[in-house]
Design a protein around this motif. Structure first.
Motif, PDB file in Angstrom:
ATOM      1  N   ALA A   1       0.819  -1.224   0.000  1.00 21.21           N
ATOM      2  CA  ALA A   1       0.000   0.000   0.000  1.00 21.21           C
ATOM      3  C   ALA A   1       0.853   1.274   0.000  1.00 21.21           C
ATOM      4  CB  ALA A   1      -0.934  -0.006   1.206  1.00 21.21           C
TER       5      ALA A   1
ATOM      6  N   GLY B   1      -5.432   6.832   4.534  1.00 17.21           N
ATOM      7  CA  GLY B   1      -4.303   6.003   4.070  1.00 17.21           C
ATOM      8  C   GLY B   1      -3.022   6.291   4.837  1.00 17.21           C
TER       9      GLY B   1
ATOM     10  N   SER C   1      -7.452  10.635  -2.161  1.00 15.39           N
ATOM     11  CA  SER C   1      -7.255   9.807  -0.965  1.00 15.39           C
ATOM     12  C   SER C   1      -6.151   8.771  -1.200  1.00 15.39           C
ATOM     13  CB  SER C   1      -8.562   9.124  -0.563  1.00 15.39           C
ATOM     14  OG  SER C   1      -8.917   8.164  -1.525  1.00 15.39           O
TER      15      SER C   1
ATOM     16  N   MET D   1      -1.186   8.988  -0.162  1.00 11.31           N
ATOM     17  CA  MET D   1      -0.287   7.932   0.325  1.00 11.31           C
ATOM     18  C   MET D   1       1.034   7.922  -0.437  1.00 11.31           C
ATOM     19  SD  MET D   1      -3.162   4.972   0.716  1.00 11.31           S
ATOM     20  CE  MET D   1      -2.158   3.721   1.484  1.00 11.31           C
TER      21      MET D   1
END
Lengths: 250, 229
Positions: free
Chosen positions: B84, B110, B157, B161
């Motif tokens: 991720a 995130g 969103s 990250m």
């Protein structure tokens, strides 16, 4: 100029709701329940939540009230009998008191739950985590809160779609209408489950549960006022329980 | 050439003994490169995205053969956090990606999961919202904004990250022309910044900035045409 109202911290609200609703479930005495209702209404007034919102909620549950009142009346046949059918006591003083206490309980719970509307769901999640609830569990609670109204909306939309195809719901006999509702319910619930799975996938893709802990953009601190309210609700609950279970029932 | 994302001979079916949705899919993606995948509805484009992101088989089960490597490492052996932090995926339907009360929470979600420092999260939220032109929506609920704004918020969103690889699964499918142009501009900027992008679209017009375009049909991925570079 009046000072802007700042609602209490999420932890205070969670504590208040938990203690008042737990006492409402545990206590059976009608005077104590009346006192709890009074405290709940005062809490709503102090936090500037309109009592009309409670009235609207109570209206929605009026049939539940009636059914529970009848059940309580039939299952608590003691005291003075007001209505009897053969050997069966239909309405008695004990039954009526039991019915009133059930109604009071539901009213208290519906009233205190309104306190949660003072904070958004993310703030409540942070509050739960600050109270040492694991964050995946706290988010699970948030998603459940979010899904209940969505499920209701989906059901209403499905009904509306049927009506737009020219079906007059009011003209359908009660039995057929009930079958129709059950037929709609299954795809609506299945749709909600698929959506829940998609949300879970999207959350995992954004590293949800990647670590056992996480950081938080907002991590509020308790103000002196919050400490007073928190201490007051803990002390109030403890005192009420000591008096109630210690035999000092009013 | 060093690739940031490599797929080798990927084949996938939802269940054993079922025909493969796609097979023999291989592709490589370098930093700053943009690859388009097109094809008819239901041909397996979105499922390929899920395989490339490691969601299949890590979160969704299925019969996957072949390998996916992210920054040289097999994605199946990487932790969810490692994946991720390097790879972001934006799905077709923003409604199932935005679940928090306000957009600001969505952008922070995130980085919070990746244990990023609080001040850094605040900086990333402001920076990403400014770059994508949604600063004025930070206090809005996802349900209060338009579909186009929701899609940009969903993209923001993921961008908060700071992924090196970005998978976009039909992100413009619900958008009007103006919102599409906005997303295209954002994608072009990301490409310039060195982000490797895989863009899945059934509409060829949305693949104008792609370096290579592949077509997926009958379970096979084939190079289609050279787009403008």
């Amino acid at each position: 100029m009046s000072k802007a109202f700042s609602p209490p911290d999420s932890r205070v609200l969670i504590m208040l709701v938990f203690s008042l609703s737990a006492m409402a479930i545990a206590f059976t005495d009608i005077f104590w329940l009346s006192g709890l209702l009074l405290v709940s209404l005062l809490a709503l007034a102090a936090t500037r939540i309109s009592l009309w919102r409670l009235v609207r909620r109570l209206r929605r549950f009026r049939w539940l009230f009636f059914i529970l009142a009848v059940i309580q009346s039939l299952t608590h046949p003691g005291g003075q009998v007001f209505l009897q059918w053969g050997e069966t006591v239909l309405v008695s003083s004990h039954g009526l008191l039991a019915a009133v206490s059930v109604m009071l309980r539901i009213t208290i719970i519906l009233a205190v739950v309104l306190l949660f509307t003072l904070r958004d769901s993310q703030q409540l999640v942070v509050g739960l985590v600050q109270m040492k609830v694991p964050y995946p569990l706290a988010y699970m609670v948030l998603l459940e809160i979010r899904f209940i109204p969505v499920l209701g909306e989906d059901f209403t939309d499905a009904l509306l779609a049927i009506q737009l195809r020219g079906i007059d719901m009011k003209a359908i006999p009660l039995g057929a209408r009930f079958r129709l509702y059950t037929n709609i319910l299954l795809p609506v619930v299945a749709g909600a489950l698929i959506r829940a799975r998609r949300i879970a996938t999207a959350m995992d893709a954004r590293a949800f549960r990647a670590y056992t802990r996480r950081t938080w953009l907002d991590w509020p601190r308790l103000t002196p006022g919050d400490w007073v309210l928190l201490g007051g609700s803990v002390a109030g609950t403890a005192i009420a329980c000591v008096f109630y279970y210690g035999g000092m029932i009013l | 050439m060093k690739y940031v994302l490599e797929a080798q001979d990927l084949s996938f079916s939802w269940q054993q003994n079922q025909p493969c949705l796609f097979q023999g899919v291989s592709l490589e993606l370098a930093a700053g490169e943009m690859l388009g995948i097109t094809g008819p509805s239901g041909c397996g484009k979105s499922t390929l995205c899920l395989c490339l992101s490691g969601i299949i088989p890590n979160h969704i089960s299925g019969e996957l053969a072949g390998s996916v490597r992210l920054l040289g490492k097999p994605i199946s052996e990487m932790s969810p956090a490692a994946v991720a932090s390097q790879l972001g995926i934006v799905f077709q339907d923003p409604e199932t990606q935005l679940f928090l009360p306000v957009i600001r929470n969505e952008l922070a979600f995130g980085p919070e999961n990746l244990c990023v420092d609080r001040d850094e999260i605040a900086r990333r939220v402001d920076e990403t919202a400014t770059e994508l032109g949604i600063s004025h929506l930070l206090s809005s609920a996802p349900t209060e904004i338009s579909g186009g704004q929701q899609q940009i918020a969903a993209l923001a969103s993921v961008l908060a990250m700071k992924p090196q690889v970005l998978l976009l699964d039909e992100v413009t499918s619900q958008l009007d022309r103006r919102s599409c142009q906005r997303i295209q501009e954002i994608i072009r900027q990301l490409k310039k910044q060195g982000v490797a992008i895989v863009m899945v679209e059934h509409n060829h017009n949305q693949l104008i900035h792609c370096d290579r375009v592949f077509s997926m049909e009958d379970g096979q991925l084939s190079r289609e045409e050279a787009a403008d570079v």
